[in-house]
Design a protein around this motif. Structure first.
Motif, mmCIF file in Angstrom:
data_model
loop_
_atom_site.group_PDB
_atom_site.id
_atom_site.type_symbol
_atom_site.label_atom_id
_atom_site.label_comp_id
_atom_site.label_asym_id
_atom_site.label_seq_id
_atom_site.Cartn_x
_atom_site.Cartn_y
_atom_site.Cartn_z
ATOM 1 N N UNK A 169 52.848 59.149 64.887
ATOM 2 C CA UNK A 169 52.917 60.380 64.718
ATOM 3 C C UNK A 169 52.908 61.554 65.538
ATOM 4 N N UNK A 170 52.493 61.899 66.189
ATOM 5 C CA UNK A 170 52.529 62.876 67.025
ATOM 6 C C UNK A 170 53.708 62.678 68.442
ATOM 7 N N UNK A 171 53.443 61.529 68.659
ATOM 8 C CA UNK A 171 55.278 61.191 69.700
ATOM 9 C C UNK A 171 56.025 62.009 68.663
ATOM 10 N N UNK A 172 56.262 61.317 67.595
ATOM 11 C CA UNK A 172 57.802 61.604 66.501
ATOM 12 C C UNK A 172 57.694 63.163 66.628
ATOM 13 N N UNK A 173 56.359 63.948 66.448
ATOM 14 C CA UNK A 173 56.499 65.825 65.982
ATOM 15 C C UNK A 173 57.267 66.327 67.494
ATOM 16 N N UNK A 174 55.986 65.389 68.364
ATOM 17 C CA UNK A 174 56.754 66.187 69.498
ATOM 18 C C UNK A 174 58.526 65.939 70.208
#
Length: 240
Positions: free
Chosen positions: A44-49
């Motif tokens: 989720x963090x990777x997709x957001x960034x």
């Protein structure tokens, strides 16, 4: 018909063993569930960034990526102490911060590799992880003597990685290093699983058991993510 002394003894022993097995299963399930949540949070963090151009550029093209890299290494060495001796809030926080840092560092991969290949490599990693972790859980062989070897191998891999980035810049060397990393962390997964299993005690209170679960998830999570990254460098399909 009354049971003889031996029969009563065996029945009680079997009952105690069954109780331990049930407790161990719940403990290991907690470890794996917590680890799976960490992996999902990283994604989720990777997709957001990756969806934030300015933030993604700062990580991919600026020295900030080295801050993340060094932070992850630092957490890898010091977070376990916090998890086992700090407050519960610090134990939980250390795990989620670690997962978030990995997610931020991995975000540029969404620009480098096709989505299909990333999904395919994820399932390859999951299958390899499951197989090696199952071996570590079920084997009767004592894997503890391998711990020092895996520690030295990890340090050697880190040194080799830095040498290739700053000096050699060789794609062939990177490929060979990728294969070594995958093999080392597959073995490390088996070792960690056995270590986590051996940490279980039915006498643990709720807080101690939770700390051990978080610590176990932290260890296995790091191995899973590392295997994924290096398997992606072998099998990932670059975007055109």
């Amino acid at each position: 018909m009354a049971l003889g002394p031996d029969r009563r003894y065996m029945t009680q022993t079997q009952a105690d063993a069954a109780q331990i097995d049930e407790g161990l299963r719940k403990y290991m399930l907690g470890v794996y569930n917590y680890m799976a949540l960490g992996v999902a949070f990283t994604g989720i963090v990777a997709l957001f960034v990756a969806s934030q151009p300015a933030l993604l550029e700062a990580i991919a093209l600026s020295p900030f990526r080295w801050v993340l890299f060094l932070g992850i290494i630092g957490f890898g060495f010091f977070a376990p102490r916090v998890m086992m001796s700090g407050s519960m809030a610090m134990a939980h926080g250390s795990f989620w911060i670690y997962a978030a840092m990995w997610g931020a560092l991995m975000s540029p991969m969404f620009l480098l590799y096709t989505g299909d290949s990333m999904v395919r490599v994820f399932f390859i990693t999951a299958a390899a992880f499951a197989g090696t972790s199952l071996y570590g859980y079920t084997t009767k062989r004592n894997l503890a003597p391998l711990g020092a070897f895996f520690m030295m191998a990890t340090i050697g891999i880190l040194v080799a990685l830095l040498v290739n980035i700053f000096l050699l810049q060789s794609e062939l060397f990177h490929l060979g290093l990728s294969i070594v990393v995958v093999l080392v962390f597959a073995g490390l997964t088996a070792y960690e699983t056995q270590m986590i299993k051996n940490m279980y005690s039915e006498a643990d209170g709720n807080e101690v058991a939770t700390r051990k679960s978080i610590f176990g998830a932290f260890m296995l999570y790091g191995s899973f993510v590392t295997m994924f990254i290096w398997l992606l460098s072998i099998f990932g399909v670059a975007r055109e």
